[in-house]
Every structure is written in structure tokens, then in C-alpha cells.
Design an enzyme around this catalytic site. Structure first.
Site, short mmCIF file in Angstrom:
data_model
loop_
_atom_site.label_atom_id
_atom_site.label_comp_id
_atom_site.label_asym_id
_atom_site.label_seq_id
_atom_site.Cartn_x
_atom_site.Cartn_y
_atom_site.Cartn_z
N LYS A 136 73.68 128.60 34.82
CA LYS A 136 72.96 129.88 34.80
C LYS A 136 72.00 129.99 36.01
O LYS A 136 71.84 131.06 36.60
CB LYS A 136 72.18 130.01 33.49
CG LYS A 136 71.30 131.22 33.38
CD LYS A 136 72.04 132.51 33.14
CE LYS A 136 71.08 133.69 33.13
NZ LYS A 136 71.70 134.95 32.78
N CYS A 191 64.89 138.13 35.45
CA CYS A 191 65.93 137.12 35.70
C CYS A 191 65.94 136.70 37.17
O CYS A 191 65.48 135.60 37.52
CB CYS A 191 67.30 137.65 35.32
SG CYS A 191 67.47 138.00 33.57
N1 LIG Z 1 67.07 140.90 29.33
C1 LIG Z 1 68.10 140.48 30.03
O1 LIG Z 1 68.71 141.25 30.78
C2 LIG Z 1 68.63 139.07 29.88
C3 LIG Z 1 69.88 138.77 30.40
C4 LIG Z 1 70.39 137.49 30.24
C5 LIG Z 1 69.64 136.54 29.57
N2 LIG Z 1 68.41 136.84 29.07
C6 LIG Z 1 67.67 135.78 28.37
O2 LIG Z 1 67.15 136.28 27.15
C7 LIG Z 1 65.77 135.91 27.04
C8 LIG Z 1 65.08 136.94 26.18
O3 LIG Z 1 65.15 138.17 26.86
P1 LIG Z 1 64.89 139.56 26.14
O4 LIG Z 1 65.11 140.59 27.18
O5 LIG Z 1 65.65 139.66 24.87
O6 LIG Z 1 63.33 139.42 25.82
P2 LIG Z 1 62.40 140.47 25.07
O7 LIG Z 1 61.07 140.35 25.67
O8 LIG Z 1 63.07 141.82 24.99
O9 LIG Z 1 62.35 139.91 23.57
C9 LIG Z 1 61.80 138.72 23.20
C10 LIG Z 1 61.56 138.74 21.71
O10 LIG Z 1 61.12 137.44 21.32
C11 LIG Z 1 60.09 137.61 20.37
N3 LIG Z 1 59.28 136.40 20.30
C12 LIG Z 1 58.30 135.98 21.14
N4 LIG Z 1 57.80 134.80 20.73
C13 LIG Z 1 58.49 134.46 19.62
C14 LIG Z 1 58.43 133.34 18.74
N5 LIG Z 1 57.57 132.35 18.93
N6 LIG Z 1 59.26 133.33 17.69
C15 LIG Z 1 60.14 134.35 17.47
N7 LIG Z 1 60.23 135.42 18.28
C16 LIG Z 1 59.42 135.47 19.34
C17 LIG Z 1 59.32 138.82 20.84
O11 LIG Z 1 58.53 139.38 19.82
C18 LIG Z 1 60.48 139.73 21.29
O12 LIG Z 1 60.93 140.55 20.23
C19 LIG Z 1 65.29 135.87 28.49
O13 LIG Z 1 64.16 135.07 28.67
C20 LIG Z 1 66.50 135.28 29.18
O14 LIG Z 1 66.46 133.87 29.11
C21 LIG Z 1 67.90 138.08 29.21
#
Ligand SMILES: NC(=O)c1ccc[n+]([C@@H]2O[C@H](COP(=O)([O-])OP(=O)(O)OC[C@H]3O[C@@H](n4cnc5c(N)ncnc54)[C@H](O)[C@@H]3O)[C@@H](O)[C@H]2O)c1
Length: 453
Positions: A219, A273
Site C-alpha cells: 500500500k 492518503c
Molecule cells: N478515505 C479514503 O479514501 C481511503 C481510501 C483507502 C484507504 N483508506 C483507509 O481507511 C482509513 C479510514 O478512513 P476513513 O475515510 O473511513 O476515515 P473517517 O475519518 O471517515 O472515519 C473514521 C471513523 O473512525 C471512527 N473512530 C475513531 N476512533 C475510533 C475508535 N477508537 N474506535 C472506533 N471508531 C473510531 C470515527 O468516529 C469515524 O467514524 C484511512 O486512515 C485509510 O487508512 C481510506
């Protein structure tokens, strides 16, 4: 090794983190027949899901899939992660991992989510991290928290793997069906179980790597490649521009040879990202390693300065000039301001004494003004000295032409506009990698159909 294949209905999955990605994953597993408990610390998110509603927008089909899964009793949510985990035989962790302003990795969120997982962890459970991680984090730091908190041993009492999430917001379900699901466990048993899980949950191929570390590196390579490639495009752009050449034309021609894949130049790289994950590698490297990712990161961050130079060249000193940035989002169509180039542009224009205005149809006035910029609605305003199109949201297709025509400089940050359609006469049209265009000449089109940032 014994056959571990199971049908989706055999799985009870706890998805930890129900954000833009996590909720779609929960919906994907439920729609394939698994029982899913979503865990999130945000009660508003949990309550919405327990009503069958979707708290995050912008994802095709998500609302319908969530509503159906909830109605069928396959999807519920809780703020009690330990309890949710204790019900499951698979746990998927997808909470954010960010870097600070000084590029230090902030593990607090993932550590605390992992401690809650450990509290509810039952023998025989498979824990999979999908959050992008520095190499060695799954088998090192997170394994230690899980083992210490649960009193169980990875590879013996529970199973542990990493599988990077390779989707992009706005097209998660189609990406899940398209890109191979890469998996790597901390031991062969964990790898096999993770492979069997994904074979039941996604229609794309499953690509098994030799270790969790290799999957973590995969990744980081994918994202760093894009950052370095964009830096190269930006280098070509600045070179071409200063020589009166249109870099879009040249790159498009170069990319007609199948071994050339140069990305698009622009006013910066944003989102949580591409500008973040290179630091997961860089921070782990020796000073004489990884200099290309390091330097590319710096170069992409200086593009805001280059953008301000371009505008300054047209307006003269920027002191007291009115500059409007269109789009706080890091990219069009997504309400996400993390590491957005809009913030770097704002700082740079402020530094040069301009009055900086900002608009974004996906954000409220209050949300935009939290950045320090002044809210300005181009549909209501008279005119400004310069307009910078940072994220070209769909709504901007109907921008009043008279408003743009009043600006002395129009910087098309990612090459989304066709100046020949805007009726520009006194406006200088600017695009990174293209010599300034006076009035409304046509400029060579984009290199790719979709923006890469
Ligand atoms: N957004 C993208 O385009 C993308 C693409 C590929 C991979 N990712 C991966 O996905 C991860 C998450 O991205 P996202 O866009 O979904 O983030 P986001 O900020 O939209 O959502 C994160 C969620 O996690 C929750 N959270 C925070 N702390 C927590 C805890 N201790 N226990 C349970 N829930 C908790 C938050 O309340 C929130 O709802 C990224 O860090 C990355 O590694 C994201």
C-alpha cells in the site's frame, strides 16, 4: 493445512471505525450474507446506523445497501467496541492513522481502537487491519497491544493479518469488485484465514503475500508511487511553462507510448492518503534512503507557492488583492478537507498580503471560515481580483461567467476549465504547466479523464 473455506453466512464481523470506508465495508460484508456489528466511538454514527440510515454521503448505492442490511437484521452498530468484538469471529479495523504538522505519525486513534478490540477478543478470532500502516506495525506495535490486553497469543489463540484498503471514496463498491484484495498474515494460519474471509466477501481476486509486512509495504508503494509521479509531472510542468510550452500536450503524447504513465500536474496534492503515506516510509528510512519520496513530498508541497507566483505575475504585488479559492475539499465531489491544497494556497496568499476568500458548496460558511479564509459565494458576489479553482465540484459547472470575467487572473488549478467557453477578454487564464493565456484561447485538454489527486 486444513480447508478453511467458509460461506459468508458463517462470519460474524465486527467492523471497527464506521467512517467513509468502514461503513461501506460493513455494508459489503452484510450484503454478502455475513452478520455485521459496526463499532464506532461516535454515538451519532451508531444511532443513525441502528435506524437503518447512512451518516456519510457521497457513496453510490450505500444508503440502499445499509437500509436493506439493517432491515434484514444483518447490520447493527455499537459504541461498545469490546462488546461488538466479543460477538464476532472476524474483526476488521479501519480507523484513521494520521501524521502531525511536523510529519510525526500519531498512533493514538489506532492504539485506542486496538486496546478496545483486545478487551473483547475471543479465542479463535481473526483480526485484520485495513488502515494503511507503516511497515511492521501489524506484527509489532498492534500485536503487542492485542496480546497484552487480551492475554491471548497471536498465531496460537487468535489470528492476525493486514489487508490494505485500496478503494477510493465515491466508488468503493466498484473498487472492491475490481482490485485484487491483497492479504498477508503474521503467520501462515492467519494468512489462510484472511484469504478465506476475503474470498467469501469480495468478488475480486485475493492476492496472498508472504507476510503482513509485505502487504503493508504494497500500500505504501502504491501511494508513494503516485506522489512521486505527480512530483515528476509538476517538475515537467514548471520546466515547460517557463519555456512557453504546454506540458499537457507533451505528456499526453508521451503517455501514448505504453510504458509512459506520467500523471497530471497541479496546485498541490491533498487528502489523507497521497500526501500522508509517503511519511510512513520516509520516517522509517535512514537519512540516505528514500530520498526520492522525501524530495517529491517537498516539491508537491511547494506547488502552492508556484501557484501564487503565477497569480502575482499577473496582478503584481498581492498586497490587499482579493483572491477567491474555489473548493476547500482536497478533490472534487468529496467533502474532505484533510491536507487539502486549499489550506496551503490560503497560507501562501495570506503570506503575500492578499485578502483570501473561499467557497465550497459541500461545506457550510462556518466550516469554511474555520480555515481563516473569508466566505464568499461567487453566485452572490460582484467580483474579485483572482480566482483559483482548487477543487472543481460539479456545482461549479454553472459558475456565473460574468463573475469569472471580472477577475484579472483565473488559475485553473487542475485543468478542469475550457477557457474558450468562458468569454474571457480581460482575464489571464493560468494553468500549471501552460504559458499564460490572454483571453479565451483553447488550451490542450486534460491528460486523463479523471483527476488523480
Ligand atoms: N478515505 C479514503 O479514501 C481511503 C481510501 C483507502 C484507504 N483508506 C483507509 O481507511 C482509513 C479510514 O478512513 P476513513 O475515510 O473511513 O476515515 P473517517 O475519518 O471517515 O472515519 C473514521 C471513523 O473512525 C471512527 N473512530 C475513531 N476512533 C475510533 C475508535 N477508537 N474506535 C472506533 N471508531 C473510531 C470515527 O468516529 C469515524 O467514524 C484511512 O486512515 C485509510 O487508512 C481510506
Amino acid at each position: 493445512m486444513k480447508d478453511l473455506s467458509r460461506s459468508a453466512a458463517d462470519y460474524h464481523v465486527a467492523v471497527v471505525g464506521l467512517g467513509k470506508i468502514g461503513l461501506s465495508l460493513a455494508a459489503q460484508y452484510a450484503s454478502h450474507g455475513a452478520k455485521v456489528t459496526g463499532c464506532d466511538i461516535n454515538p451519532a454514527v451508531v444511532d443513525a446506523i441502528n435506524r437503518g440510515e447512512t451518516p456519510v454521503g457521497g457513496e453510490d448505492q450505500l444508503e440502499e445497501v445499509v437500509r436493506k442490511a439493517h432491515a434484514q437484521g444483518r447490520l447493527c452498530a455499537t459504541t461498545d467496541t469490546a462488546k461488538g468484538v466479543s460477538r464476532g469471529n472476524v474483526v476488521v479495523v479501519i480507523v484513521p492513522l494520521m501524521v502531525s504538522e511536523s510529519h510525526e505519525i500519531d498512533f493514538r486513534i489506532i492504539d485506542s481502537a486496538t486496546a478496545a478490540v483486545a478487551e473483547g477478543l475471543q479465542p479463535g478470532t481473526l483480526v485484520i487491519y485495513e488502515t494503511t500502516l507503516p511497515v511492521g506495525t501489524t506484527g509489532g506495535r498492534l500485536r503487542a497491544i492485542l496480546e497484552e490486553g487480551s492475554g491471548l497469543k497471536a498465531g496460537k489463540d487468535f489470528f492476525l493479518a493486514f489487508s490494505p484498503e485500496r478503494v477510493r471514496t465515491g466508488r468503493i463498491f466498484s473498487d472492491l469488485a475490481k482490485y485484487p484484495k491483497v492479504v498477508g498474515g503474521v503467520d501462515p494460519q492467519s494468512t489462510c484465514r484472511a484469504e478465506a474471509f476475503y474470498r467469501a466477501m469480495v468478488s475480486a481476486d485475493v492476492m496472498v503475500l508472504s507476510s503482513a509486512e509485505a502487504a503493508e509495504l504494497c500500500k505504501l508503494i502504491e501511494t508513494t508511487y503516485r506522489d512521486v509521479n505527480i512530483a515528476l509531472a509538476n517538475e515537467f510542468a514548471v520546466y515547460a511553462q517557463t519555456r512557453g510550452l504546454n506540458v499537457y500536450e507533451a505528456i499526453a503524447a508521451a503517455n501514448s507510448q505504453q510504458q509512459s504513465h506520467v500523471h497530471e500536474p497541479g496546485v498541490g496534492v491533498g487528502g489523507h492518503c497521497i500526501p500522508v503515506y509517503p511519511y510512513f516510509l520516509i520516517n522509517d528510512g535512514q537519512p540516505d534512503e528514500l530520498w526520492l519520496p522525501r524530495w517529491s513530498r517537498e516539491l508537491n508541497d511547494t506547488m502552492a507557492c508556484h501557484a501564487a507566483d503565477m497569480v502575482e505575475e499577473v496582478l503584481g504585488m498581492l498586497e490587499c488583492k482579493d483572491v477567491l479559492i474555489l473548493g476547500l475539499s482536497y478533490r472534487a465531489g468529496v467533502k474532505e478537507s484533510a491536507y487539502s491544497s486549499a489550506l496551503r494556497l490560503l497560507d501562501e496568499f495570506y503570506r503575500r498580503g492578499a485578502r483570501v476568500f473561499m467557497h465550497d458548496p459541500l461545506f457550510t460558511k462556518e466550516e469554511v471560515e474555520k480555515t481563516g479564509a473569508i466566505w464568499l459565494d461567487p453566485w452572490q458576489a460582484d467580483g474579485v481580483d483572482a480566482v483559483v479553482v482548487q477543487a472543481y465540484h460539479e456545482e461549479y459547472r454553472s459558475l456565473p461567467k460574468e463573475f469569472l470575467q471580472k477577475a484579472k487572473a483565473l488559475l485553473d488549478g487542475r485543468g478542469d476549465l475550457d477557457p474558450s467557453e468562458l468569454g474571457l477578454t480581460d482575464t489571464t487564464y493560468l494553468r500549471v504547466g501552460v504559458p499564460p493565456v490572454e483571453g479565451g484561447e483553447r488550451v490542450a485538454a486534460q491528460i486523463h479523464s479523471g483527476a488523480l489527486f
